[in-house]
Design an enzyme around this catalytic site. Structure first.
Site, PDB file in Angstrom:
ATOM      1  N   LEU A  98       1.779  -2.554  24.113  1.00  0.00           N
ATOM      2  CA  LEU A  98       0.942  -2.710  25.294  1.00  0.00           C
ATOM      3  C   LEU A  98      -0.510  -2.653  24.822  1.00  0.00           C
ATOM      4  CD1 LEU A  98       2.610  -0.386  27.999  1.00  0.00           C
ATOM      5  CD2 LEU A  98       2.732  -2.881  27.862  1.00  0.00           C
ATOM      6  N   ASP A  99      -1.352  -3.488  25.405  1.00  0.00           N
ATOM      7  CA  ASP A  99      -2.763  -3.483  25.030  1.00  0.00           C
ATOM      8  C   ASP A  99      -3.410  -2.134  25.340  1.00  0.00           C
ATOM      9  OD1 ASP A  99      -2.509  -6.106  24.299  1.00  0.00           O
ATOM     10  OD2 ASP A  99      -3.447  -6.915  26.111  1.00  0.00           O
ATOM     11  N   PHE A 100      -4.516  -1.868  24.682  1.00  0.00           N
ATOM     12  CA  PHE A 100      -5.316  -0.665  24.920  1.00  0.00           C
ATOM     13  C   PHE A 100      -5.604  -0.462  26.407  1.00  0.00           C
ATOM     14  CE2 PHE A 100      -9.642   0.954  25.655  1.00  0.00           C
ATOM     15  CZ  PHE A 100      -9.576   2.209  25.063  1.00  0.00           C
TER      16      PHE A 100
END
Length: 329
Positions: A98-100
């Site tokens: 998952l992205d930041f």
């Protein structure tokens, strides 16, 4: 004690405990708009083989940078020191990314065998992921299929971004597909927005962010794909809401509660309901089960649209990365 830290192991039967669900929702409502901390780890599912956490919106999964102390990896080490595997680089095996800036359900495998079982589900496209998002503007079509091949942007100053096929300096675009369903129309901080349910049928880097931007409806708070213009919201409004991994012996189906509710963030004001979240999710899951039940020789529409040699190479590269990490055991 944090409500996401029950005094008992959170095995799958506990997910149906009404009292615990109420406490979890209260805890999320109190902490969702606060910055992440090492202690603030919300566990949605915990068994001998897997942990699923509700990742915060401003924290990386892991990092090799010595100065970056606050990651999901560090949160897990603090909460579960006895589960750290010294034979792996990060101490835990993350089944996906998952992205930041993206929050929501994130699955972690606790053994080599568990990681291998999860990998096979991802490789065979059996995993169902559903995301919630607030998009800028009014999305006119209630249901959309987004088919834009995605590649790496090699333009100067944009090498951290992805792009769609046909864009200048877009390198090696690969087939990508996302299903979009409109849930609600409303406003965010006075500007028109649309709440949607997104189902990625491929797993390209920044896929949902790029696809939504490509149709003129970027995700609220997406600083990168607004080219730095959308910087007023406290976060990017993208949330991994539902994760379903049909493992043969331990099927996982977890929901990370909706953070885009007006009593949590008062800047979001719903005005017109088009489809309930429950109804949209049920329809999505029914479709996925139908796909799974098809005979092996019956090619699905999804496979026809997105299968490609590049996809196989990408899967092989992912597998090699996992095997390389496992060899340290």
């Amino acid at each position: 004690m944090n409500c996401c830290s029950p005094p008992y192991p959170l095995h799958s039967p506990c997910r149906n405990d009404t009292t615990y669900d109420v406490l979890l929702l209260q805890d999320i409502e109190m902490t969702d708009m606060e910055p992440a901390s090492l202690e603030n780890l919300c566990v949605l599912y915990h068994s001998a083989n897997y942990i699923v956490v509700n990742k915060h919106w401003d924290i990386r999964i892991d990092s090799k940078m010595w100065y970056e102390k606050q990651t999901v990896q560090s949160q897990l080490k603090l909460r579960f020191p006895d589960l750290v595997d010294p034979g792996t680089y990060y101490g835990f095996r993350f089944c996906h990314q998952l992205d930041f800036s993206t929050s929501g359900a994130l699955c972690v495998a606790l053994s080599k065998a568990a990681a291998g079982n999860a990998y096979r589900c991802f490789k065979d496209r059996l995993v169902t992921k559903a995301y919630l998002a607030l998009l800028r503007g009014t999305v006119e079509k209630e249901t959309m299929t987004l088919n834009f091949a995605i590649g790496k942007n090699i333009a100067e100053g944009k090498t951290h971004m992805m792009c769609i096929d046909g864009t200048e300096d877009c390198e090696n675009p690969k087939p990508s597909q996302t299903e979009l369903k409109v849930l609600e129309y409303g406003t965010y901080d006075g500007e028109p927005v649309t709440k949607v349910l997104l189902q990625p049928l491929t797993g390209r880097t920044h896929q949902l962010r790029v696809h939504c931007s490509a149709v003129g409806h970027p995700i609220v708070g997406d600083y990168t794909y607004s080219l730095g213009k959308d910087n007023s919201p406290y976060r990017m409004m993208l949330h991994a809401y539902n994760l379903r991994i049909p493992l043969p012996k331990e099927p996982i189906h977890v929901t990370a509660p909706d953070p885009f509710l007006p009593h949590i963030d008062t800047k979001w004001v719903p005005e017109r309901l088009m489809k309930t979240l429950e109804g949209a999710l049920e329809h999505l899951l029914d479709w996925c089960k139908e796909e799974e039940s098809k005979p092996p020789d019956e090619t699905s529409l999804v496979d026809e649209k997105i299968s490609s040699p590049e996809e196989t190479e990408e899967q092989r590269a992912q597998c090699q990365q996992w095997l390389s990490e496992w060899s340290l055991d």
